[in-house]
Design an enzyme around this catalytic site. Structure first.
Site, PDB file in Angstrom:
ATOM      1  CB  ALA A   1      -0.919  -0.006   1.215  1.00 52.54           C
TER       2      ALA A   1
ATOM      3  CD  GLU B   1       9.506 -19.443  -5.441  1.00 55.42           C
ATOM      4  OE1 GLU B   1      10.562 -19.734  -4.865  1.00 55.42           O
ATOM      5  OE2 GLU B   1       8.947 -20.174  -6.283  1.00 55.42           O
TER       6      GLU B   1
ATOM      7  CG  ASP C   1      12.150  -6.426  -6.264  1.00 56.09           C
ATOM      8  OD1 ASP C   1      11.198  -6.902  -5.618  1.00 56.09           O
ATOM      9  OD2 ASP C   1      13.339  -6.679  -5.981  1.00 56.09           O
ATOM     10  CB  SER C   2      12.202  -0.922  -4.070  1.00 54.40           C
ATOM     11  OG  SER C   2      10.932  -1.227  -3.539  1.00 54.40           O
TER      12      SER C   2
ATOM     13  CG  PHE D   1       6.332   2.226   2.787  1.00 50.93           C
ATOM     14  CD1 PHE D   1       6.895   0.998   2.472  1.00 50.93           C
ATOM     15  CD2 PHE D   1       6.380   3.239   1.832  1.00 50.93           C
ATOM     16  CE1 PHE D   1       7.504   0.780   1.236  1.00 50.93           C
ATOM     17  CE2 PHE D   1       6.981   3.035   0.580  1.00 50.93           C
ATOM     18  CZ  PHE D   1       7.531   1.803   0.288  1.00 50.93           C
TER      19      PHE D   1
ATOM     20  CE  LYS E   1       9.911   7.229   0.346  1.00 49.70           C
ATOM     21  NZ  LYS E   1       9.200   6.064   0.881  1.00 49.70           N
TER      22      LYS E   1
ATOM     23  CG  HIS F   1      14.105   4.219  -3.704  1.00 48.50           C
ATOM     24  ND1 HIS F   1      13.531   5.106  -2.817  1.00 48.50           N
ATOM     25  CD2 HIS F   1      13.594   2.996  -3.375  1.00 48.50           C
ATOM     26  CE1 HIS F   1      12.737   4.450  -1.984  1.00 48.50           C
ATOM     27  NE2 HIS F   1      12.763   3.173  -2.313  1.00 48.50           N
TER      28      HIS F   1
HETATM   29  P1  ITT Z   1       5.283  -5.961  -3.810  1.00 54.21           P
HETATM   30  O1  ITT Z   1       6.290  -7.061  -4.136  1.00 54.21           O
HETATM   31  O2  ITT Z   1       3.886  -6.460  -3.748  1.00 54.21           O
HETATM   32  O3  ITT Z   1       5.437  -4.763  -4.684  1.00 54.21           O
HETATM   33  P2  ITT Z   1       6.850  -5.739  -1.373  1.00 54.21           P
HETATM   34  O4  ITT Z   1       6.780  -4.852  -0.173  1.00 54.21           O
HETATM   35  O5  ITT Z   1       6.976  -7.233  -1.128  1.00 54.21           O
HETATM   36  O6  ITT Z   1       5.596  -5.429  -2.312  1.00 54.21           O
HETATM   37  P3  ITT Z   1       9.535  -5.683  -2.502  1.00 54.21           P
HETATM   38  O7  ITT Z   1       9.712  -7.149  -2.579  1.00 54.21           O
HETATM   39  O8  ITT Z   1      10.000  -4.835  -3.650  1.00 54.21           O
HETATM   40  O9  ITT Z   1       8.022  -5.254  -2.280  1.00 54.21           O
HETATM   41  O10 ITT Z   1      10.255  -5.190  -1.166  1.00 54.21           O
HETATM   42  C1  ITT Z   1      10.472  -3.851  -0.968  1.00 54.21           C
HETATM   43  C2  ITT Z   1      10.788  -3.618   0.493  1.00 54.21           C
HETATM   44  O11 ITT Z   1      11.886  -2.699   0.589  1.00 54.21           O
HETATM   45  C3  ITT Z   1       9.624  -2.942   1.195  1.00 54.21           C
HETATM   46  O12 ITT Z   1       8.721  -3.890   1.705  1.00 54.21           O
HETATM   47  C4  ITT Z   1      10.353  -2.144   2.265  1.00 54.21           C
HETATM   48  O13 ITT Z   1      10.732  -2.983   3.310  1.00 54.21           O
HETATM   49  C5  ITT Z   1      11.631  -1.710   1.539  1.00 54.21           C
HETATM   50  N1  ITT Z   1      11.415  -0.434   0.846  1.00 54.21           N
HETATM   51  C6  ITT Z   1      11.371  -0.241  -0.512  1.00 54.21           C
HETATM   52  N2  ITT Z   1      11.125   1.047  -0.799  1.00 54.21           N
HETATM   53  C7  ITT Z   1      11.007   1.680   0.380  1.00 54.21           C
HETATM   54  C8  ITT Z   1      10.724   3.008   0.723  1.00 54.21           C
HETATM   55  O14 ITT Z   1      10.464   3.930  -0.191  1.00 54.21           O
HETATM   56  N3  ITT Z   1      10.680   3.316   2.024  1.00 54.21           N
HETATM   57  C9  ITT Z   1      10.909   2.391   2.972  1.00 54.21           C
HETATM   58  N4  ITT Z   1      11.148   1.104   2.729  1.00 54.21           N
HETATM   59  C10 ITT Z   1      11.201   0.737   1.428  1.00 54.21           C
END
Ligand code: ITT
Length: 212
Positions: A14, A44, A73-74, A156, A179, A184
């Site tokens: 979200a 997966e 993916d981040s 978040f 932000k 990124h």
């Molecule tokens: P989706 O795969 O459904 O998109 P996810 O949360 O599992 O959701 P990722 O596998 O890409 O997504 O993991 C990204 C994680 O990296 C995210 O859950 C945070 O823990 C961290 N993260 C990424 N961008 C962030 C941000 O802008 N601020 C804070 N934490 C971030």
């Protein structure tokens, strides 16, 4: 009037969705989450890079819909921890573990580490899968430092411990638009916006997009 082009964003996060909606709002397209399209599949993420995982997520959704699909993916790379949690950022200590606990654990692992060795970055790769099968990816990075305690309540995930020296605040202390301007995700999405415009010949009302 012709219907707006739809783009499906393959994320269940979200926090990401809120930022993505804001960053893409000036494009003449309708952005829907996979859930809003009635698609609920779990993917997966077994790639070994952000790029591989972004493409895996976008392709999985593209297989079951006819729209353009984007995925993000981040994660957070901490230099002192050899890049951890990296691609495992969401899974670090378990997906359901509250971030207050994950953040405290990371701060603890950096106990006694001086300011100059607390360097870290958020990385984001956005993948697009087009209906003709073409795949494009863009990347954005923001450099920062791991703080000594959580600060701020916006954003978040790891935002409360990600300190941006130039701004003197954590990303959780920035407003949404502040932000997005430096993050990124903001950087990667602004680059992807340019790719979408080229590919789809769609318009937007922001002619001076900064693609740093
Ligand atoms: P989706 O795969 O459904 O998109 P996810 O949360 O599992 O959701 P990722 O596998 O890409 O997504 O993991 C990204 C994680 O990296 C995210 O859950 C945070 O823990 C961290 N993260 C990424 N961008 C962030 C941000 O802008 N601020 C804070 N934490 C971030």
């Amino acid at each position: 009037m012709a219907e707006k082009t739809k783009i499906v964003f393959a994320t269940q996060n979200a926090g990401k969705l809120k930022e993505i909606g804001e960053i893409l709002k000036d494009l003449d397209i309708k952005v829907l989450s996979a859930k809003e399209m009635g698609i609920e599949i779990s993917v997966e993420e077994n790639g070994s890079t952000f790029e591989e995982n972004a493409v895996i997520k976008a392709k999985a959704i593209a297989q079951v819909c006819e729209e353009i699909v984007l995925a993000d993916d981040s994660g957070l790379e901490i230099d002192y921890l050899n890049g951890e949690p990296g691609i495992y950022s969401a899974r670090y200590m378990g997906e359901d573990m509250p971030y207050s606990i994950k953040n405290a654990a990371l701060v603890k692992r950096l106990e006694g580490v001086p300011e100059e060795r607390r360097t870290a970055r958020f990385v984001c790769v956005i993948a697009a899968v087009f209906p003709d099968g073409e795949i494009r990816t863009t990347q954005g990075v923001i450099e920062g430092r791991i703080g000594y305690e959580e600060k701020g309540t916006n954003g978040f995930g790891y935002d409360p411990i990600f300190y941006v020296p130039e701004l003197g605040r954590t990303t959780a202390e920035l407003s949404d638009s502040e932000k997005n301007a430096v993050s990124h995700r903001g950087k990667a999405l602004r680059k992807m916006k340019e790719e979408l415009k080229k590919k789809m010949q769609i318009g937007g009302n922001n002619e001076n997009i900064d693609c740093k």
